[in-house]
Motif scaffolding. Structure first.
Motif, PDB file in Angstrom:
ATOM      1  N   GLY A  49      62.307  33.085  49.213  1.00 20.50           N
ATOM      2  CA  GLY A  49      63.589  33.169  49.908  1.00 20.50           C
ATOM      3  C   GLY A  49      64.255  31.803  49.916  1.00 20.50           C
ATOM      4  O   GLY A  49      64.056  30.993  49.002  1.00 20.50           O
ATOM      5  N   THR A  50      65.043  31.530  50.948  1.00 19.69           N
ATOM      6  CA  THR A  50      65.653  30.206  51.117  1.00 19.69           C
ATOM      7  C   THR A  50      65.495  29.768  52.568  1.00 19.69           C
ATOM      8  O   THR A  50      65.470  30.594  53.483  1.00 19.69           O
ATOM      9  CB  THR A  50      67.154  30.207  50.755  1.00 19.69           C
ATOM     10  N   ALA A  51      65.407  28.440  52.756  1.00 18.69           N
ATOM     11  CA  ALA A  51      65.326  27.861  54.099  1.00 18.69           C
ATOM     12  C   ALA A  51      66.049  26.522  54.080  1.00 18.69           C
ATOM     13  O   ALA A  51      65.695  25.648  53.295  1.00 18.69           O
ATOM     14  CB  ALA A  51      63.870  27.670  54.521  1.00 18.69           C
ATOM     15  N   ASN A  52      67.076  26.401  54.927  1.00 25.82           N
ATOM     16  CA  ASN A  52      67.874  25.159  54.953  1.00 25.82           C
ATOM     17  C   ASN A  52      68.354  24.770  53.555  1.00 25.82           C
ATOM     18  O   ASN A  52      68.262  23.606  53.152  1.00 25.82           O
ATOM     19  CB  ASN A  52      67.068  24.017  55.575  1.00 25.82           C
ATOM     20  N   LYS A  53      68.795  25.770  52.799  1.00 24.97           N
ATOM     21  CA  LYS A  53      69.329  25.594  51.438  1.00 24.97           C
ATOM     22  C   LYS A  53      68.271  25.162  50.420  1.00 24.97           C
ATOM     23  O   LYS A  53      68.601  24.778  49.295  1.00 24.97           O
ATOM     24  CB  LYS A  53      70.497  24.598  51.443  1.00 24.97           C
ATOM     25  N   ILE A  54      67.001  25.215  50.813  1.00 32.74           N
ATOM     26  CA  ILE A  54      65.901  24.928  49.891  1.00 32.74           C
ATOM     27  C   ILE A  54      65.331  26.249  49.385  1.00 32.74           C
ATOM     28  O   ILE A  54      65.078  27.166  50.168  1.00 32.74           O
ATOM     29  CB  ILE A  54      64.782  24.124  50.597  1.00 32.74           C
ATOM     30  N   GLU A  55      65.145  26.355  48.074  1.00 34.86           N
ATOM     31  CA  GLU A  55      64.553  27.580  47.518  1.00 34.86           C
ATOM     32  C   GLU A  55      63.068  27.621  47.853  1.00 34.86           C
ATOM     33  O   GLU A  55      62.335  26.658  47.635  1.00 34.86           O
ATOM     34  CB  GLU A  55      64.725  27.627  46.003  1.00 34.86           C
ATOM     35  N   ILE A  56      62.637  28.747  48.404  1.00 33.65           N
ATOM     36  CA  ILE A  56      61.215  28.980  48.675  1.00 33.65           C
ATOM     37  C   ILE A  56      60.691  29.867  47.551  1.00 33.65           C
ATOM     38  O   ILE A  56      61.064  31.027  47.439  1.00 33.65           O
ATOM     39  CB  ILE A  56      61.003  29.659  50.046  1.00 33.65           C
ATOM     40  N   THR A  57      59.844  29.299  46.708  1.00 30.69           N
ATOM     41  CA  THR A  57      59.357  30.049  45.555  1.00 30.69           C
ATOM     42  C   THR A  57      58.326  31.091  45.986  1.00 30.69           C
ATOM     43  O   THR A  57      57.510  30.828  46.878  1.00 30.69           O
ATOM     44  CB  THR A  57      58.697  29.109  44.530  1.00 30.69           C
ATOM     45  N   PRO A  58      58.343  32.266  45.385  1.00 24.63           N
ATOM     46  CA  PRO A  58      57.327  33.265  45.730  1.00 24.63           C
ATOM     47  C   PRO A  58      55.941  32.828  45.285  1.00 24.63           C
ATOM     48  O   PRO A  58      55.761  32.378  44.160  1.00 24.63           O
ATOM     49  CB  PRO A  58      57.788  34.528  44.984  1.00 24.63           C
TER      50      PRO A  58
END
Length: 363
Positions: A49-58
């Motif tokens: 997903g995303t958090a604080n405009k940072i991509e969270i990779t699966p």
């Protein structure tokens, strides 16, 4: 030593920026005792997903509901047992869950035939023990002991490879949530947040079957093999890119067509039938897992970088297939020969070069 020189960073360091972004976004959420993230943030770390405009990779590509159940289990008094075929990402999921929850995935017991009860509970520095007798200083704490006193998660890899008496040492720990130390007339009591994530390989069934008493202390989740070709291709593509970057392989990443061919071969041999189910196949003796496909492709990149022009060739893939499939020379060579002649040979022009290279190495 810089982080670039470390072959394999633990998940909490490898994805440190993602965890920090999730913590920042998660600051107003209620978190369970001992957890650095809320359950929803842990889920996002695992499935992406995303958090604080940072991509969270699966980190795990599969059934999101299974991940939700795993996270929910760790909120209760029950521990988590992940079961599956080799290559179903049991250890990877275990490590990343632990990294997200408590920021330390290194409290690990690796289950083997030689794992002892002392490695589960505690042992002694025998030089100090002989010199001064039992003392806190002479006590060597196991990963489970350290997780109990810090209120964090311990990992137990390949639990079914341990002898029954070693497995059963966990029963009292998981039931009573403490470890007695009779030599010091004391005990360590688990702090809130303590739990255990164990993994077991279905191929090890019958090696050291877990007792029903121990199984009752776990919530068991069976991780399936990738559901379809596209899912497995996505998993393989992602992991090959990560591993090749980590090992700084000087070769081009395999294209989708190359990955799809390897995954197709592995899936067909694994399930004993072609993908269209029109032809039955013999299965080889070894494990034809997703992890093996990842290893094959990274090794092909190493071949291409070291002895080729930097691009994977059909010869590189053929060499990897021969090593991955023909583990038992007598049985597996027959299986692989039949697959080459009855399946791959008939697949047309796009498979012709791979067929000829495989046939040449197999003869």
């Amino acid at each position: 030593m810089s982080k670039q020189d470390v072959l394999r960073l633990p998940a909490e360091q490898l994805y440190k920026h993602e965890i920090e972004a999730l913590i920042a976004e998660d600051k107003n959420e209620d978190k369970p005792a001992g957890w650095q993230l809320s359950p929803k943030a842990v889920l996002k770390f695992i499935v992406g997903g995303t958090a604080n405009k940072i991509e969270i990779t699966p980190k795990y590509i599969g059934h999101d509901r299974l991940v939700e159940i795993a996270i929910a289990t760790l909120l209760t008094d029950r521990s988590l047992l992940l079961i599956g075929e080799p290559g179903t990402a049991k250890s990877w999921l275990s490590e990343n869950l632990t990294a997200a929850i408590c920021g330390d995935s290194n409290k690990v017991i690796q289950g083997t035939a030689g794992t002892s009860e002392e490695q589960v509970k505690y042992s002694w520095n025998y030089a100090m023990l002989l010199a001064n007798g039992p003392s806190e200083q002479a006590l060597i704490k196991s990963p489970v002991y350290r997780a109990m006193e810090t209120g964090s998660v311990a990992r137990f890899e390949e639990i079914s490879r341990c002898a029954s008496e070693v497995q059963d040492a966990l029963i009292s720990i998981m039931s009573e949530k403490n470890i007695a130390i009779p030599e010091l007339s004391s005990e360590v009591n688990a702090q809130r947040g303590f739990s255990i994530i164990a993994t077991a390989n279905t191929r090890d069934k019958g090696v050291n079957d877990m007792s029903s008493a121990l199984k009752r202390r776990f919530n068991i989740i069976v991780l399936p093999s990738p559901a379809d070709l596209d899912t497995e291709v996505s998993i393989v593509s992602k992991r090959v890119a990560e591993i090749s970057s980590n090992y700084q392989l000087k070769a081009k990443l395999p294209n989708r067509e190359e990955i799809e061919k390897i995954v197709t071969i592995f899936r067909e041999l694994r399930q004993g039938a072609t993908l269209d189910n029109k032809q039955k196949l013999k299965a080889p003796s070894g494990v034809i897992s997703t992890a093996e496909a990842i290893s094959l492709l990274t090794n092909s990149m190493a071949l291409a970088a070291s002895f080729g022009n930097g691009s994977i060739t059909e010869s590189d893939l053929a060499a990897g297939l021969q090593g991955a499939i023909v583990k038992d020379e007598d049985k597996d060579k027959v299986v692989w020969t039949e697959y080459l002649e009855n399946v791959m040979k008939k697949r047309g022009a796009e498979w012709r070069d791979l067929y000829h290279n495989c046939r040449e190495i197999n003869n």
